[in-house]
Design a protein around this motif. Structure first.
Motif, mmCIF file in Angstrom:
data_model
loop_
_atom_site.group_PDB
_atom_site.id
_atom_site.type_symbol
_atom_site.label_atom_id
_atom_site.label_comp_id
_atom_site.label_asym_id
_atom_site.label_seq_id
_atom_site.Cartn_x
_atom_site.Cartn_y
_atom_site.Cartn_z
ATOM 1 N N ARG A 1 67.916 51.885 2.049
ATOM 2 C CA ARG A 1 68.266 50.702 2.777
ATOM 3 C C ARG A 1 68.013 49.379 2.327
ATOM 4 N NH1 ARG A 1 65.734 49.710 8.486
ATOM 5 N NH2 ARG A 1 67.327 48.110 9.392
ATOM 6 N N SER A 2 69.316 48.924 1.700
ATOM 7 C CA SER A 2 69.443 47.950 0.735
ATOM 8 C C SER A 2 69.645 46.469 1.701
ATOM 9 C CB SER A 2 70.508 47.789 -0.079
ATOM 10 O OG SER A 2 71.745 48.080 0.268
ATOM 11 N N THR A 3 70.138 46.779 2.958
ATOM 12 C CA THR A 3 70.302 45.759 3.821
ATOM 13 C C THR A 3 69.825 46.279 5.346
ATOM 14 O OG1 THR A 3 72.563 46.289 4.683
ATOM 15 C CG2 THR A 3 72.485 45.055 2.685
ATOM 16 N N THR A 4 69.784 45.191 6.165
ATOM 17 C CA THR A 4 69.223 45.257 7.438
ATOM 18 C C THR A 4 70.294 46.339 8.134
ATOM 19 O OG1 THR A 4 68.082 43.376 7.452
ATOM 20 C CG2 THR A 4 68.688 44.459 9.644
ATOM 21 N N GLU A 5 71.555 46.148 7.802
ATOM 22 C CA GLU A 5 72.576 46.636 8.762
ATOM 23 C C GLU A 5 72.664 48.099 8.213
ATOM 24 O OE1 GLU A 5 72.859 42.460 8.607
ATOM 25 O OE2 GLU A 5 72.873 43.714 7.048
ATOM 26 N N ASP A 6 72.650 48.645 7.022
ATOM 27 C CA ASP A 6 73.347 49.751 6.544
ATOM 28 C C ASP A 6 72.044 50.745 6.304
ATOM 29 O OD1 ASP A 6 75.396 47.688 4.994
ATOM 30 O OD2 ASP A 6 76.052 49.162 6.699
ATOM 31 N N PHE A 7 72.342 52.003 6.439
ATOM 32 C CA PHE A 7 71.306 52.970 6.132
ATOM 33 C C PHE A 7 71.984 54.378 5.997
ATOM 34 C CE2 PHE A 7 67.061 54.720 5.830
ATOM 35 C CZ PHE A 7 66.947 55.687 6.865
ATOM 36 N N PRO A 8 72.576 54.612 4.740
ATOM 37 C CA PRO A 8 73.366 55.510 4.377
ATOM 38 C C PRO A 8 72.315 57.131 4.063
ATOM 39 C CG PRO A 8 73.351 54.078 2.486
ATOM 40 C CD PRO A 8 72.602 53.423 3.731
ATOM 41 N N LEU A 9 72.929 58.018 4.100
ATOM 42 C CA LEU A 9 72.145 59.407 4.143
ATOM 43 C C LEU A 9 72.826 60.274 3.101
ATOM 44 C CD1 LEU A 9 69.905 61.627 5.077
ATOM 45 C CD2 LEU A 9 71.675 62.493 6.693
ATOM 46 N N ARG A 10 72.304 60.671 2.013
ATOM 47 C CA ARG A 10 72.876 61.287 0.803
ATOM 48 C C ARG A 10 72.372 62.705 0.825
ATOM 49 N NH1 ARG A 10 76.965 60.888 -2.822
ATOM 50 N NH2 ARG A 10 76.551 61.903 -4.763
ATOM 51 N N LEU A 11 73.447 63.518 0.840
ATOM 52 C CA LEU A 11 73.227 65.254 0.510
ATOM 53 C C LEU A 11 73.683 65.241 -0.836
ATOM 54 C CD1 LEU A 11 73.738 64.797 3.662
ATOM 55 C CD2 LEU A 11 74.425 67.157 3.570
ATOM 56 N N GLU A 12 72.660 65.721 -1.684
ATOM 57 C CA GLU A 12 73.126 65.959 -3.157
ATOM 58 C C GLU A 12 73.753 67.130 -3.483
ATOM 59 O OE1 GLU A 12 73.005 63.665 -5.524
ATOM 60 O OE2 GLU A 12 71.896 62.101 -4.624
ATOM 61 N N LEU A 13 73.294 68.216 -2.930
ATOM 62 C CA LEU A 13 73.703 69.712 -3.328
ATOM 63 C C LEU A 13 73.877 70.387 -1.954
ATOM 64 C CD1 LEU A 13 71.496 70.591 -6.497
ATOM 65 C CD2 LEU A 13 73.859 70.051 -6.223
ATOM 66 N N ALA A 14 75.006 70.409 -1.336
ATOM 67 C CA ALA A 14 75.062 70.915 0.000
ATOM 68 C C ALA A 14 74.779 72.254 0.197
ATOM 69 C CB ALA A 14 76.361 70.489 0.602
ATOM 70 N N ALA A 15 74.095 72.698 1.050
ATOM 71 C CA ALA A 15 73.923 74.069 1.407
ATOM 72 C C ALA A 15 74.121 74.509 2.829
ATOM 73 C CB ALA A 15 72.236 74.351 1.297
ATOM 74 N N PRO A 16 74.609 75.782 3.110
ATOM 75 C CA PRO A 16 74.834 76.123 4.616
ATOM 76 C C PRO A 16 73.910 75.881 5.539
ATOM 77 C CG PRO A 16 75.591 77.775 3.132
ATOM 78 C CD PRO A 16 74.695 76.707 2.201
ATOM 79 N N SER A 17 72.697 75.763 5.207
ATOM 80 C CA SER A 17 71.575 75.299 6.244
ATOM 81 C C SER A 17 71.749 73.970 6.628
ATOM 82 C CB SER A 17 70.344 75.479 5.459
ATOM 83 O OG SER A 17 70.011 74.602 4.352
ATOM 84 N N GLN A 18 72.520 72.967 5.924
ATOM 85 C CA GLN A 18 72.598 71.627 6.400
ATOM 86 C C GLN A 18 73.901 71.345 7.271
ATOM 87 O OE1 GLN A 18 72.824 70.192 2.127
ATOM 88 N NE2 GLN A 18 70.821 69.015 2.802
ATOM 89 N N THR A 19 74.505 72.640 7.483
ATOM 90 C CA THR A 19 75.512 72.623 8.499
ATOM 91 C C THR A 19 75.029 72.074 9.938
ATOM 92 O OG1 THR A 19 77.030 74.154 7.523
ATOM 93 C CG2 THR A 19 77.079 73.741 9.855
ATOM 94 N N SER A 20 75.274 71.033 10.550
ATOM 95 C CA SER A 20 74.652 70.308 11.610
ATOM 96 C C SER A 20 75.465 69.123 12.061
ATOM 97 C CB SER A 20 73.296 69.895 11.187
ATOM 98 O OG SER A 20 72.458 69.619 12.200
ATOM 99 N N VAL A 21 75.002 68.552 13.219
ATOM 100 C CA VAL A 21 75.512 67.266 13.587
ATOM 101 C C VAL A 21 74.395 66.076 13.483
ATOM 102 C CG1 VAL A 21 76.322 65.953 15.555
ATOM 103 C CG2 VAL A 21 76.868 68.332 15.361
ATOM 104 N N TYR A 22 74.753 65.214 12.550
ATOM 105 C CA TYR A 22 73.832 64.127 12.080
ATOM 106 C C TYR A 22 73.969 62.758 13.012
ATOM 107 C CZ TYR A 22 72.796 67.150 8.174
ATOM 108 O OH TYR A 22 72.732 68.174 7.413
ATOM 109 N N PHE A 23 72.986 62.241 13.373
ATOM 110 C CA PHE A 23 72.993 61.168 14.328
ATOM 111 C C PHE A 23 72.257 59.967 13.675
ATOM 112 C CE2 PHE A 23 75.025 62.316 18.076
ATOM 113 C CZ PHE A 23 74.989 63.630 18.198
#
Lengths: 118, 113
Positions: free
Chosen positions: B68-90
């Motif tokens: 979180r480098s700014t107040t406005e933005d909050f990116p989420l990083r997936l480094e090595l995707a796995a099937p268990s990360q199949t989901s809906v992200y909010f």
């Protein structure tokens, strides 16, 4: 840790009728917030209503009202004059009033899928 | 006032790929959150931030990173995707001063194959 339980995976109601969705929670805290969120097929999370535990009066928002029973740790949602647009997944959520850190996170139940029949 | 925005809306990843889910809010909220919603379940907290430069883990942080480098933005990083990360992200945000309601973005549906 707080837990939120919604015991009705699915409910259905006839258009224009009234339906009540149940929610119970477990906490050792005396002050907290409770919420009902609606998630239509678009998946957008929409706040329906919220209740502050220190307020004895039940919250009301138009056709939506709650029955908050603090001693029983129960927080049900009543939808009056149900409309087709009310069809959605409804989530009950809890939040502590303690400030700071992850305390502001919401703890959700598993949801109740509401179907409205014309 | 756009509220909370998320991109992309939908993505398919192969196992081992990386990606960043974007989240931005224009309400000057200090608190921001990432939740995931698995089928038939409520939302669970992945990471949260109390302000620019400050982040911390939630309930299910494994396999994710945030910044979180700014107040406005909050990116989420997936480094090595796995099937268990199949989901809906909010992504969600609020101004933390007592009982402020959290406002949610429209969600990102991620499928890892």
């Amino acid at each position: 840790a707080q837990t939120v339980t919604q015991s009705q995976p699915e409910m259905s109601v006839q258009e224009a009728e009234t339906v009540t969705l149940s929610c119970t929670y477990d906490t050792s805290e005396s002050d907290y917030y409770l919420f009902w969120y609606k998630q239509p097929p678009s998946r957008q999370m929409i706040l329906v209503i919220r209740q502050e535990a220190y307020k004895q009066q039940n919250a009301t928002e138009n056709r939506f009202s709650v029955n908050f029973q603090k001693a029983a740790k129960s927080f049900s949602l009543k939808i009056s004059d149900s409309q087709l647009g009310d069809a959605a997944m409804y989530f009950c959520a809890y939040r502590t009033t303690n400030s700071g850190g992850s305390n502001y996170k919401l703890t959700f139940g598993k949801g109740t899928l509401l179907t409205v029949n014309p | 006032n756009a509220g909370v925005t998320q991109t992309p809306k939908f993505r398919i990843l192969k196992i081992g790929q990386s990606m960043t889910l974007q989240c931005a809010q224009d309400m000057n909220h200090n608190y921001m959150y990432w939740y995931r919603q698995d089928p038939g379940m409520g939302l669970k907290l992945i990471y949260y931030s109390v302000g620019a430069g400050i982040t911390d883990k939630g309930e299910v942080p494994n396999g994710y990173n945030v910044s979180r480098s700014t107040t406005e933005d909050f990116p989420l990083r997936l480094e090595l995707a796995a099937p268990s990360q199949t989901s809906v992200y909010f992504c969600a945000s609020n101004w933390a001063s007592g009982g402020e309601t959290q406002y949610f973005g429209p969600g990102t549906r991620l499928l890892v194959l």
